[in-house]
Design a protein around this motif. Structure first.
Motif, mmCIF file in Angstrom:
data_model
loop_
_atom_site.group_PDB
_atom_site.id
_atom_site.type_symbol
_atom_site.label_atom_id
_atom_site.label_comp_id
_atom_site.label_asym_id
_atom_site.label_seq_id
_atom_site.Cartn_x
_atom_site.Cartn_y
_atom_site.Cartn_z
ATOM 1 N N GLY A 188 12.906 -1.341 -13.950
ATOM 2 C CA GLY A 188 12.929 -0.772 -15.886
ATOM 3 C C GLY A 188 13.683 1.096 -16.109
ATOM 4 O O GLY A 188 14.343 1.003 -17.154
ATOM 5 N N SER A 221 24.770 -2.411 -26.314
ATOM 6 C CA SER A 221 24.865 -2.758 -25.388
ATOM 7 C C SER A 221 23.904 -3.398 -24.335
ATOM 8 O O SER A 221 22.874 -3.401 -23.748
ATOM 9 N N SER A 224 20.736 -1.640 -24.723
ATOM 10 C CA SER A 224 19.684 -2.959 -25.143
ATOM 11 C C SER A 224 19.386 -3.152 -24.097
ATOM 12 O O SER A 224 17.896 -3.711 -24.287
ATOM 13 N N MET A 225 20.139 -3.751 -22.961
ATOM 14 C CA MET A 225 19.573 -4.129 -22.328
ATOM 15 C C MET A 225 18.467 -3.980 -21.785
ATOM 16 O O MET A 225 17.711 -4.562 -20.820
ATOM 17 N N MET A 226 18.567 -2.767 -21.547
ATOM 18 C CA MET A 226 17.576 -1.797 -20.690
ATOM 19 C C MET A 226 15.723 -2.201 -21.061
ATOM 20 O O MET A 226 15.138 -1.871 -19.879
ATOM 21 N N PRO A 228 14.401 -4.672 -22.528
ATOM 22 C CA PRO A 228 14.531 -5.949 -23.448
ATOM 23 C C PRO A 228 13.985 -6.298 -24.775
ATOM 24 O O PRO A 228 14.349 -7.377 -25.797
ATOM 25 N N MET A 229 12.963 -6.809 -24.115
ATOM 26 C CA MET A 229 12.122 -6.126 -24.752
ATOM 27 C C MET A 229 11.433 -5.638 -26.107
ATOM 28 O O MET A 229 11.452 -6.091 -27.580
ATOM 29 N N THR A 231 14.329 -4.197 -27.665
ATOM 30 C CA THR A 231 15.689 -4.487 -28.638
ATOM 31 C C THR A 231 14.927 -6.004 -28.929
ATOM 32 O O THR A 231 15.453 -6.486 -30.777
ATOM 33 N N LEU A 232 14.328 -6.592 -28.699
ATOM 34 C CA LEU A 232 13.890 -8.135 -29.284
ATOM 35 C C LEU A 232 12.824 -7.782 -30.726
ATOM 36 O O LEU A 232 12.573 -8.841 -31.632
ATOM 37 N N THR A 233 11.513 -7.030 -30.684
ATOM 38 C CA THR A 233 10.571 -6.105 -31.746
ATOM 39 C C THR A 233 11.327 -5.768 -32.279
ATOM 40 O O THR A 233 10.769 -5.523 -33.796
ATOM 41 N N TYR A 235 13.437 -5.056 -34.947
ATOM 42 C CA TYR A 235 13.760 -5.247 -36.395
ATOM 43 C C TYR A 235 12.781 -6.380 -36.556
ATOM 44 O O TYR A 235 13.504 -6.765 -37.868
ATOM 45 N N ASN A 236 11.777 -6.668 -36.201
ATOM 46 C CA ASN A 236 10.829 -7.472 -36.721
ATOM 47 C C ASN A 236 9.435 -6.450 -36.604
ATOM 48 O O ASN A 236 8.578 -5.865 -37.205
ATOM 49 N N LEU A 237 8.738 -6.905 -35.819
ATOM 50 C CA LEU A 237 7.763 -5.725 -34.934
ATOM 51 C C LEU A 237 7.336 -4.103 -35.325
ATOM 52 O O LEU A 237 6.620 -3.984 -35.574
ATOM 53 N N ASP A 241 5.419 -1.934 -38.494
ATOM 54 C CA ASP A 241 4.969 -1.043 -38.452
ATOM 55 C C ASP A 241 5.437 0.896 -38.726
ATOM 56 O O ASP A 241 4.388 0.987 -39.727
#
Lengths: 366, 266
Positions: A188, A221, A224-226, A228-229, A231-233, A235-237, A241
Motif C-alpha cells: 500500500g 484517481s 484514490s486507487m492507492m 481502495p477501501m 475511497t469506498l467508505t 462518502y458513507n461511513l 462519522d
C-alpha cells in the motif's frame, strides 16, 4: 461460516443511532454555507506575478524574529493551500505566529496552453525570479526555502544550482530517490513509484500527447486507487462519522475542497517528473539536467532540514531520507513526524510539531 | 428518521461509495480516451474472449456473494433490514458499479457502423472503432481481474470472521463487522494492485485509452481543417512558440538586470 453474534436488539439499537446521526447530519448539511469552509484564509498580498505564477507575502501575525524570509514552494500536483487549510490547522499561521517573514508561490492553474512549460522553467525561471524579488525586497542576499513534495524537488534543484542564494532549506515529504520505495516495500506504500516503473517511456509520451498535460483528475484517481477501501467508505461511513461532530464535519469539507482543487500538471514538466525522476531516478544519481546544467546534490551546501511522514504511502520515508548522504553539508537534520502524506500538515499532533520544529531549526540558522 | 429507512439509506450510501470508486477507475481511463492512425482491423475475437472471461468472473462473484449474504442474514430472528444492507455491501454490482460505463460504451459501439459508412474519413473512423474495441477489451480484462480480487476479498473476510469466532472474539456489532470487512478487503485489493497481472492490465488499459483519445483527436483535426477552424496541432505549435518566447524574454531580462548590477557596482 460461523455467524457474528449480533442480536436483533443490538441491530435495532445501532440502526436507531444511525438514524439519529443521519437526521442530525441532514440538518447540519442544510446549515453549512460556503463561507464556513473557506481555506487558505491567512491574509496575504500579491507582490509579484509573471504569466500564471503569483508570489504572495503573508502579513505578519507576530513580532519579526529578524530571520531571512522564507519562501514556501508547493509542487504542481495539488495546491499550496494545503499549508493553510484552516485557522487551527495551518503551517502558515504557525510559522507567522513564531515571527517568520513568509512568502508563498502559487503556480496558478496551468492549462493546455502550458503544455510546453518544463521543470527548467519552474526552477530556473519562475522560482529564480521569485527568489530574486524577495532578495531585493528584503535587502538580503540569501533566503530560506521551504519545499513541499514536488515543490521540495524544485527547491532541491534550486539549492544545488544557486547555492549562494539559499540560507537554509527545509524539505517536507519530498522524494529524492524515486526507487527507494523498494527499501521497505510496505504494502500500500509507494504504488505510484511501482506503477510508473511498470509503464514504458513511450506510454507516458503518448499520454501527454493525448492530454497535453497530466490531468489533475487523473492524479486524483491514482491517489484514490492507492487507498481502495478508504475511497469506498469515504462518502458513507467516514462521512457519517464526521457528521457526529460539526467541527469534524467542517474539517472534512475543507479537506474535500482542497482535494477538488487539483490543477493539471503541464505536459513537458510532467514528462520530466514521470520519466526522468520516477522512472530513471536521475535526481539522486546526479543525472538530472535543467537548463543545460546537471543538478548535483553535492552542490547543496546550505543547512538542510528534511521532514518526512513516518506513514507516508505516497512518498515513502526512504525516498526522502536518501538525501542525507548525498548533499555537500554536514548540517543535515531529519525530522520524522507521525502520520501520512497530508497528515503532517493537518494532523493535530504533527502539524504543531512541524511548525515549531521548522521555526526552531531556522532560528538557529539565521 | 425511521430506523428502517436509516438502514436502507446506509445501504444506498454504500452503493454510492462503491460507484465513486468505480468512477475513480473510470476517470483514470475515461479521462484519457484515445486511438491511433491507420489501425489494423478491430480484434473482435480478443474482445469476445475478454467478454467471456468477464462473464464467468461475474457469475462466480455473484454466486459467492449470494451464498455469503445468505449466511450472514435472513435467518429467523435476524433483522431483515440489516440483511438487506449486508446483501448490498456484498453485491458485486456495487464492487464494480460499471453498469453505467457499460451502457454508455454499448451506445457508442452502436454508432460504429454509421461512422464507417462515411466514405471520406473511413480510415479515421475505422481507426476509432478499432481503438474503441481495444479499449473495451482491456476494460473487460481489467474488470475481470478486479472481480476476482473482490471475490478473494470475500473469501478472506469469511475466514477472518470464522477465526474470530473460533478465538472466542465474536463480532458484536454491524459496525465491527463492517470494520473487519474494510480491513480485510483493503489488504486483498492492495496486494492485487502490486501484482504483475494488475500492473500489466492497468498499463494495457491506459494505452488503449490513450490510443482512443488520439484517434478521436485525429478525426477532430480532420474536421477542423475541413471547416477552417484552428486545429489542436496548430494551437500546440502556437503555445510552444509562446513558451519559448517567454523563456527567451526571461533570460534577456535577467541578463539585462545582471549587466545593470555590474555597472552599478563601483
Amino acid at each position: 461460516m460461523s455467524r457474528p453474534t449480533i442480536t436483533p436488539a443490538d441491530a435495532v439499537a445501532e440502526v436507531s443511532a444511525l438514524g439519529r446521526r443521519i437526521a442530525e447530519g441532514a440538518k447540519l448539511f442544510g446549515e453549512i454555507r460556503d463561507a464556513d469552509v473557506q481555506i487558505a484564509t491567512t491574509p496575504k498580498d500579491l507582490v509579484w506575478s509573471q504569466d500564471k505564477v503569483s508570489l504572495y507575502r503573508y502579513r505578519p501575525l507576530a513580532e519579526s524574529k529578524g530571520l531571512p524570509p522564507v519562501l514556501i514552494v508547493y509542487g504542481l500536483i495539488g495546491r499550496y493551500t494545503m499549508a493553510d487549510l484552516q485557522e487551527d490547522r495551518s503551517l502558515v499561521r504557525n510559522l507567522l505566529n513564531l515571527g517568520l517573514d513568509l512568502y508563498v508561490v502559487d503556480w496558478g492553474n496551468p492549462s493546455r496552453a502550458e503544455r510546453f512549460v518544463t521543470i527548467d522553467d519552474y526552477v530556473d525561471g519562475y522560482l529564480a525570479e521569485c527568489v530574486s524579488f524577495i532578495q531585493d525586497q528584503a535587502g538580503r542576499e540569501r533566503v530560506n526555502l521551504l519545499g513541499i513534495c514536488e515543490g521540495g524537488v524544485f527547491t532541491t534543484c534550486y539549492a544545488a544550482l544557486y547555492p549562494a542564494d539559499v540560507n537554509a532549506m527545509v524539505l517536507t515529504i519530498t522524494p529524492i530517490d524515486f526507487h527507494a520505495d523498494q527499501v521497505e516495500n510496505r504494502p500500500g506504500h509507494g504504488f505510484i513509484n511501482l506503477w510508473m516503473r511498470s509503464l514504458s517511456p513511450e506510454d507516458i509520451d503518448r499520454l501527454i500527447e493525448s492530454q497535453g498535460s497530466l490531468p489533475g483528475a487523473f492524479m486524483g484517481s491514482v491517489f484514490s486507487m492507492m487507498t481502495p477501501m478508504r475511497t469506498l467508505t469515504k462518502y458513507n461511513l467516514d462521512l457519517l462519522d464526521a457528521l457526529a461532530d460539526k467541527k469534524k464535519f467542517l474539517n472534512f469539507l475543507r479537506m474535500e475542497k482542497w482535494i477538488a482543487d487539483r490543477p493539471d500538471h503541464p505536459g513537458e514538466a510532467a514528462k520530466q517528473w514521470l520519466k526522468d525522476l520516477y522512472q530513471d531516478n536521475k535526481l539522486v544519481e546526479n543525472r538530472f539536467e535543467l537548463s543545460g546544467r546537471t543538478v548535483k546534490l553535492s552542490d547543496i551546501t546550505c543547512p538542510v532540514l528534511n521532514v518526512f511522514a513516518k506513514d507516508d504511502h505516497i512518498i515513502p520515508p526512504a525516498t526522502s531520507r536518501a538525501l542525507g548522504p548525498k548533499i555537500g553539508t554536514q548540517d543535515y537534520t531529519e525530522l520524522g513526524l507521525p502520520g501520512g502524506h497530508v497528515g503532517v500538515f493537518v494532523g493535530g499532533k504533527a502539524q504543531a510539531l512541524l511548525g515549531s520544529g521548522i521555526a526552531d531549526w531556522l532560528s538557529a540558522r539565521g | 428518521m425511521d430506523p428502517i429507512e436509516s438502514m436502507k439509506a446506509m445501504g444506498e450510501l454504500w452503493s454510492r461509495g462503491a460507484r465513486s470508486f468505480a468512477e475513480a477507475q473510470a476517470n483514470l481511463f475515461g479521462a484519457l480516451q484515445t486511438a491511433a492512425g491507420p489501425a489494423p482491423a478491430p480484434d473482435f475475437e480478443a474482445a469476445r474472449a475478454a467478454q467471456a472471461a468477464y462473464a464467468k468472473a461475474w457469475t462466480d462473484a455473484q454466486a459467492v456473494a449470494a451464498g455469503f449474504s445468505a449466511q450472514l442474514g435472513a435467518k429467523p430472528g435476524q433483522d431483515p433490514v440489516a440483511a438487506e444492507v449486508l446483501a448490498k455491501v456484498f453485491d458485486p454490482r456495487g464492487w464494480l458499479s460499471a453498469s453505467s460505463e457499460v451502457d454508455a460504451a454499448l451506445s457508442r459501439l452502436a454508432e460504429g457502423p454509421q461512422f464507417a459508412d462515411l466514405f471520406q474519413v473511413e480510415r479515421k473512423f475505422a481507426g476509432l472503432t478499432t481503438a474503441w474495441t481495444a479499449l473495451r477489451r482491456r476494460n473487460l480484462e481489467h474488470n475481470t481481474l478486479m472481480l476476482e480480487a473482490w471475490t478473494r476479498a470475500t473469501g478472506a473476510f469469511s475466514k477472518a470472521v470464522n477465526a474470530k469466532a473460533e478465538a472466542g472474539q465474536p463480532l458484536e456489532s454491524a459496525r465491527a463487522l463492517m470494520a473487519l470487512w474494510i480491513e480485510t478487503a483493503n489488504d486483498v485489493l492492495v496486494e492485487t494492485q502490486r501484482s504483475e497481472a494488475f500492473l500489466k492490465s492497468q498499463r494495457e488499459s491506459l494505452k488503449a485509452a490513450t490510443d482512443l483519445r488520439l484517434a478521436q483527436q485525429d478525426l477532430g483535426e480532420y474536421y477542423s481543417q475541413m471547416f477552417g477552424y484552428p486545429t489542436r496541432a496548430e494551437l500546440d505549435d502556437l503555445h510552444k512558440t509562446v513558451t519559448e518566447l517567454r523563456r527567451e524574454l526571461r533570460a534577456l531580462k535577467r541578463a539585462k538586470g545582471a549587466t545593470r548590477q555590474k555597472e552599478a557596482t563601483p
